[in-house]
Design a protein around this motif. Structure first.
Motif, PDB file in Angstrom:
ATOM      1  N   TYR A 120     -52.798  16.423  59.669  1.00  0.00           N
ATOM      2  CA  TYR A 120     -51.776  17.271  60.290  1.00  0.00           C
ATOM      3  C   TYR A 120     -52.426  18.313  61.207  1.00  0.00           C
ATOM      4  CZ  TYR A 120     -47.811  15.606  57.477  1.00  0.00           C
ATOM      5  OH  TYR A 120     -46.814  14.855  56.911  1.00  0.00           O
ATOM      6  N   THR A 123     -53.557  16.881  64.507  1.00  0.00           N
ATOM      7  CA  THR A 123     -52.416  16.490  65.344  1.00  0.00           C
ATOM      8  C   THR A 123     -51.541  17.703  65.664  1.00  0.00           C
ATOM      9  OG1 THR A 123     -51.164  15.805  63.379  1.00  0.00           O
ATOM     10  CG2 THR A 123     -52.371  14.089  64.575  1.00  0.00           C
ATOM     11  N   GLU A 124     -52.110  18.884  65.440  1.00  0.00           N
ATOM     12  CA  GLU A 124     -51.485  20.169  65.789  1.00  0.00           C
ATOM     13  C   GLU A 124     -50.135  20.384  65.111  1.00  0.00           C
ATOM     14  OE1 GLU A 124     -51.733  20.967  69.975  1.00  0.00           O
ATOM     15  OE2 GLU A 124     -53.843  20.391  70.039  1.00  0.00           O
ATOM     16  N   LYS A 125     -50.129  20.130  63.811  1.00  0.00           N
ATOM     17  CA  LYS A 125     -48.972  20.427  62.962  1.00  0.00           C
ATOM     18  C   LYS A 125     -49.436  21.408  61.882  1.00  0.00           C
ATOM     19  CE  LYS A 125     -46.873  15.913  63.747  1.00  0.00           C
ATOM     20  NZ  LYS A 125     -47.886  15.155  64.460  1.00  0.00           N
TER      21      LYS A 125
END
Length: 193
Positions: A120, A123-125
């Motif tokens: 996460y 993936t820039e979450k």
């Protein structure tokens, strides 16, 4: 000689007996035979993939897991191992869907939660990374990697103080952690403007 009944349960028992007897080289043969007999059983592919994984052959393990997941795309154990292999290969973003598919069965596994959190994060979450890091720490309080992820997620969210606390916790246990020391030095770039 192997028992005639080669159901999945008995295959696992046979594998343990072979390992105990020092006949590890026979293990893949029983799973290959099981795949030949029942090519639509994803468990046989998974079991053989596990054997190759522990032998260090990630390519062969990955190929077998792909076969297992073609049969049963949501098979949790196959998804978990595929995600883990991709993490070891540093293909962190690619691991995300596999780890997500494994989560319902392994939601109390601190390693899976940590790996999912890393996926996460890359993936820039950051909110999801933060949740996974917190849950991983809750399940395994001495998991310093999860504290590092916690710091990274807080930093990405702009909460510099909480990021600093997470990294300082690591330094209180491991004062020579060069990655954490570097993270603390560059913390100012994360401050919200």
């Amino acid at each position: 000689p192997h028992p005639v009944d080669e159901t999945n349960y008995n295959l696992s028992k046979i594998e343990r007996i072979l390992r105990f007897a020092g006949l590890e080289e026979e293990v893949p043969k029983i799973y290959k035979r099981a795949i030949e007999k029942d090519p639509d059983n994803s468990l046989n592919y998974h079991n053989l993939a596990v054997w190759y994984y522990y032998e260090g052959d990630l390519d062969q393990a990955g190929s077998l897991l792909e076969s297992a997941l073609q049969i049963d795309p949501l098979y949790p154990k196959a998804n978990r191992l595929m995600g883990h292999i991709l993490m070891r290969r540093k293909e962190l973003a690619k691991a995300l869907p596999y780890l997500q598919n494994a989560l319902p069965e392994f939601d109390n596994d601190p390693v899976l939660l940590y790996e999912l959190g890393v996926s996460y994060y890359v993936t820039e979450k950051p909110e999801m990374a933060l949740f996974c890091a917190q849950k991983s720490i809750e399940l395994k309080p001495d998991n310093l990697d999860a504290y590092d992820l916690l710091g990274l997620a807080y930093a990405m969210l702009g909460d510099v103080e909480k990021a600093k606390q997470a990294w300082e916790h690591i330094l209180s246990i491991n004062p020579d952690d060069s990655v954490v020391i570097q993270n603390l030095k560059t913390l100012g770039k994360y401050q919200k403007k």
